[in-house]
Design a protein around this motif. Structure first.
Motif, PDB file in Angstrom:
ATOM      1  N   ARG A   1      58.400  43.544   4.678  1.00  0.00           N
ATOM      2  CA  ARG A   1      59.123  44.073   5.843  1.00  0.00           C
ATOM      3  C   ARG A   1      59.860  45.366   5.487  1.00  0.00           C
ATOM      4  N   THR A   2      60.366  45.461   4.275  1.00  0.00           N
ATOM      5  CA  THR A   2      61.019  46.691   3.820  1.00  0.00           C
ATOM      6  C   THR A   2      60.010  47.833   3.751  1.00  0.00           C
TER       7      THR A   2
ATOM      8  N   HIS B   1      60.046  52.295   4.445  1.00  0.00           N
ATOM      9  CA  HIS B   1      59.086  53.249   3.869  1.00  0.00           C
ATOM     10  C   HIS B   1      57.976  53.652   4.847  1.00  0.00           C
ATOM     11  N   ARG B   2      57.963  53.020   6.014  1.00  0.00           N
ATOM     12  CA  ARG B   2      57.002  53.343   7.084  1.00  0.00           C
ATOM     13  C   ARG B   2      55.538  53.168   6.653  1.00  0.00           C
TER      14      ARG B   2
ATOM     15  N   ASN C   1      48.918  49.874  -2.281  1.00  0.00           N
ATOM     16  CA  ASN C   1      49.133  50.960  -3.247  1.00  0.00           C
ATOM     17  C   ASN C   1      50.553  50.943  -3.793  1.00  0.00           C
ATOM     18  N   ARG C   2      51.509  50.598  -2.956  1.00  0.00           N
ATOM     19  CA  ARG C   2      52.899  50.524  -3.419  1.00  0.00           C
ATOM     20  C   ARG C   2      53.156  49.209  -4.159  1.00  0.00           C
TER      21      ARG C   2
END
Length: 135
Positions: A52-53, A58-59, A68-69
């Motif tokens: 959710r963050t 971070h959109r 990727n993140r």
């Protein structure tokens, strides 16, 4: 017990690394790299908050952006991870998905659990619903 994937041993479906002081952490952290939770619902709660963050702060909205993140190429086969998660969600890797919708969040968490734990998924909707009620 050593043949049981790490995330399952640690009640950590997403193999979240140590660092944040998550609710539900086991008093004894016996894994020097990854969080150990007292129950899987707490591991899912942490995973849900991270996802959710990613969307809110971070959109990030596509499976490609999220994975990727979450699982960067420096330590993972990120492209393989992306393809597997997208396939399990039945979307293109670049389609936008919203983890603010519980069904999408649960599907994403289920897919991540399977990738992180060598295809195994000993938990289900019950643990995810319990985790969701805790956020």
């Amino acid at each position: 017990m050593s043949n049981v994937p790490r995330g399952i041993r640690n009640n950590n479906p997403g193999n979240i690394r140590l660092g944040d002081k998550w609710q539900g952490l086991h008093q004894e952290q016996t894994d020097k790299s990854f969080c150990r939770f007292i129950a899987p619902k707490w591991g899912y709660r942490a995973l849900f908050i991270i996802m959710r963050t990613y969307e809110k702060k971070h959109r990030l909205c596509s499976v490609r952006e999220i994975i990727n993140r979450y699982a960067p190429p420096v330590e993972n086969n990120t492209e393989g991870y992306i393809q597997r998660v997208a396939k399990e969600l039945n979307v293109s890797p670049d389609d936008c998905v919203s983890v603010m919708q519980p069904d999408v969040l649960f599907s994403l968490a289920d897919a991540i659990t399977r990738v992180e734990n060598a295809g195994q998924q000993p938990w289900g909707i019950k643990e995810m619903q319990e985790a969701y009620s805790l956020i």
